[in-house]
Scaffold this motif. Structure first.
Motif, short mmCIF file in Angstrom:
data_model
loop_
_atom_site.label_atom_id
_atom_site.label_comp_id
_atom_site.label_asym_id
_atom_site.label_seq_id
_atom_site.Cartn_x
_atom_site.Cartn_y
_atom_site.Cartn_z
N ILE A 172 -9.60 13.02 3.91
CA ILE A 172 -9.26 12.25 3.90
C ILE A 172 -9.37 11.19 2.69
O ILE A 172 -7.86 10.88 1.78
N TRP A 178 -7.30 4.67 9.93
CA TRP A 178 -7.93 3.78 9.21
C TRP A 178 -8.11 2.57 9.36
O TRP A 178 -7.13 1.48 9.58
N ALA A 234 2.70 6.38 -3.10
CA ALA A 234 2.53 7.26 -2.31
C ALA A 234 1.25 7.33 -1.32
O ALA A 234 0.93 7.35 -0.16
N GLU A 235 0.13 6.45 -1.88
CA GLU A 235 -1.01 5.60 -1.74
C GLU A 235 -0.87 4.65 -0.42
O GLU A 235 -1.27 4.71 1.13
N GLU A 251 0.28 5.72 7.10
CA GLU A 251 0.22 6.63 7.94
C GLU A 251 -1.74 6.62 8.72
O GLU A 251 -1.67 7.08 9.55
N LEU A 252 -2.53 6.23 7.92
CA LEU A 252 -3.85 6.57 8.40
C LEU A 252 -3.99 5.00 9.34
O LEU A 252 -4.49 5.43 9.89
N ARG A 308 0.79 6.96 2.62
CA ARG A 308 -0.84 7.17 3.45
C ARG A 308 -1.11 6.36 4.14
O ARG A 308 -2.25 6.82 5.11
N THR A 319 -8.29 13.59 -0.99
CA THR A 319 -7.05 13.17 -0.94
C THR A 319 -5.98 12.49 -0.72
O THR A 319 -4.47 12.34 -1.20
N LEU A 320 -6.64 11.15 -1.25
CA LEU A 320 -5.25 10.13 -1.62
C LEU A 320 -4.72 10.46 -2.98
O LEU A 320 -5.43 10.45 -3.53
N PRO A 321 -3.38 9.73 -2.85
CA PRO A 321 -2.52 9.92 -3.99
C PRO A 321 -3.78 8.75 -5.64
O PRO A 321 -3.60 9.43 -6.28
#
Ligand SMILES: O=C(O)C[C@H]1C=CC(=O)O1
Length: 91
Positions: free
Chosen positions: A64, A37, A23-24, A30-31, A27, A67-69
């Motif tokens: 941001i 990022w 998940a990290e 995505e960023l 994300r 909420t990082l996994p």
């Protein structure tokens, strides 16, 4: 606004974080694709990275990062960046 961010990850021994790591990564990609990022570098020999984020406000960066996994397992150091007058790109 640009921020240099160091993230040090420490997973408690024996904890299965396979899903969280996946998940990290999703994300982070995505960023990066969103242009938020802008740099992501592994620190050699450590479960750590140096990153640069481009965000509008301190609060946005906090939202941001927090909420990082992998956030519950991270120590994070943030340094705001300003333009250097001798930077070639600033001439
Ligand atoms: O591996 C790390 O440095 C922690 C975190 C940052 C991006 C990502 O995919 O995981």
């Amino acid at each position: 606004m640009l921020f240099h961010v160091r993230m040090d990850v420490a997973i408690p021994p024996g904890l299965d974080v396979t899903d969280r790591v996946a998940a990290e990564k999703a994300r982070a990609l995505e960023l990066q694709r969103a242009g938020v990022w802008v740099h992501l570098w592994r620190i050699v020999g450590r479960y750590s990275n140096f990153s640069v984020f481009d965000v509008a406000t301190n609060d946005e960066l906090h939202d941001i990062l927090s909420t990082l996994p992998l956030y519950p397992f991270m120590k994070i150091e943030v340094t705001p960046l300003a333009t250097h007058p001798s930077d070639l790109a600033a001439q």
